[in-house]
Design a protein around this motif. Structure first.
Motif, PDB file in Angstrom:
ATOM      1  N   THR A  23       0.984  -1.208   0.017  1.00  0.00           N
ATOM      2  CA  THR A  23       0.033   0.015  -0.053  1.00  0.00           C
ATOM      3  C   THR A  23       0.708   1.293  -0.042  1.00  0.00           C
ATOM      4  N   ASP A  24       2.031   1.090   0.836  1.00  0.00           N
ATOM      5  CA  ASP A  24       2.783   2.536   1.106  1.00  0.00           C
ATOM      6  C   ASP A  24       3.504   2.473  -0.477  1.00  0.00           C
ATOM      7  N   ARG A  25       3.843   1.528  -1.216  1.00  0.00           N
ATOM      8  CA  ARG A  25       4.568   1.640  -2.393  1.00  0.00           C
ATOM      9  C   ARG A  25       3.781   2.110  -3.319  1.00  0.00           C
ATOM     10  N   VAL A  26       2.236   1.717  -3.446  1.00  0.00           N
ATOM     11  CA  VAL A  26       1.499   2.689  -4.215  1.00  0.00           C
ATOM     12  C   VAL A  26       1.504   4.111  -4.048  1.00  0.00           C
ATOM     13  N   GLU A  27       1.288   4.429  -2.856  1.00  0.00           N
ATOM     14  CA  GLU A  27       1.147   5.947  -2.408  1.00  0.00           C
ATOM     15  C   GLU A  27       2.603   6.440  -2.806  1.00  0.00           C
ATOM     16  N   LEU A  28       3.532   5.916  -2.398  1.00  0.00           N
ATOM     17  CA  LEU A  28       4.963   6.412  -2.752  1.00  0.00           C
ATOM     18  C   LEU A  28       5.149   6.676  -4.285  1.00  0.00           C
ATOM     19  N   GLU A  29       4.792   5.711  -5.081  1.00  0.00           N
ATOM     20  CA  GLU A  29       5.016   6.032  -6.627  1.00  0.00           C
ATOM     21  C   GLU A  29       4.119   7.183  -7.064  1.00  0.00           C
ATOM     22  N   ALA A  30       2.814   7.120  -6.342  1.00  0.00           N
ATOM     23  CA  ALA A  30       2.042   8.236  -6.936  1.00  0.00           C
ATOM     24  C   ALA A  30       2.625   9.543  -6.494  1.00  0.00           C
ATOM     25  N   GLU A  31       3.231   9.785  -5.369  1.00  0.00           N
ATOM     26  CA  GLU A  31       3.711  10.980  -4.949  1.00  0.00           C
ATOM     27  C   GLU A  31       5.026  11.365  -5.622  1.00  0.00           C
ATOM     28  N   LEU A  32       5.709  10.416  -5.924  1.00  0.00           N
ATOM     29  CA  LEU A  32       6.962  10.563  -6.474  1.00  0.00           C
ATOM     30  C   LEU A  32       6.592  11.150  -8.100  1.00  0.00           C
ATOM     31  N   GLU A  33       5.694  10.443  -8.690  1.00  0.00           N
ATOM     32  CA  GLU A  33       5.479  10.806  -9.918  1.00  0.00           C
ATOM     33  C   GLU A  33       4.934  12.365 -10.148  1.00  0.00           C
TER      34      GLU A  33
END
Length: 92
Positions: A43-53
């Protein structure tokens, strides 16, 4: 269940680079100038990727690369030279 990731980034704009650094800092440990290691959930990875993008400009050549490190890879990691930094980077 968590996963270990290595994240490397190349971001041209100082402001965007600062945002990427601070985002990654919330999730894991800074290892080298543009490299972090993270221990996060799916879940954190999905959030992280969206934020980084949201913090990069691909048209300017910005890139972020995320590597998932399996257990065998983690055990086979070798550091040569100085220990990983404990403090802040030289991010502007």
């Amino acid at each position: 269940m968590t996963m270990r990731l290595a994240v490397a980034y190349d971001v041209s704009d100082d402001t965007n680079r600062r945002h990427v650094y601070r985002t990654l800092q919330r999730y894991g440990a800074w290892r080298q100038y543009s490299v972090f290691e993270l221990e996060i959930s799916k879940t954190d990875r999905v959030e992280l990727e969206a934020e980084l993008e949201s913090h990069i400009d691909p048209s300017a050549g910005d890139r972020i690369r995320i590597y998932r490190l399996c257990s065998a890879c983690q055990d086979a990691t070798t550091d040569i030279g100085n220990d990983p930094p404990d403090g802040q980077s030289n991010v502007i």
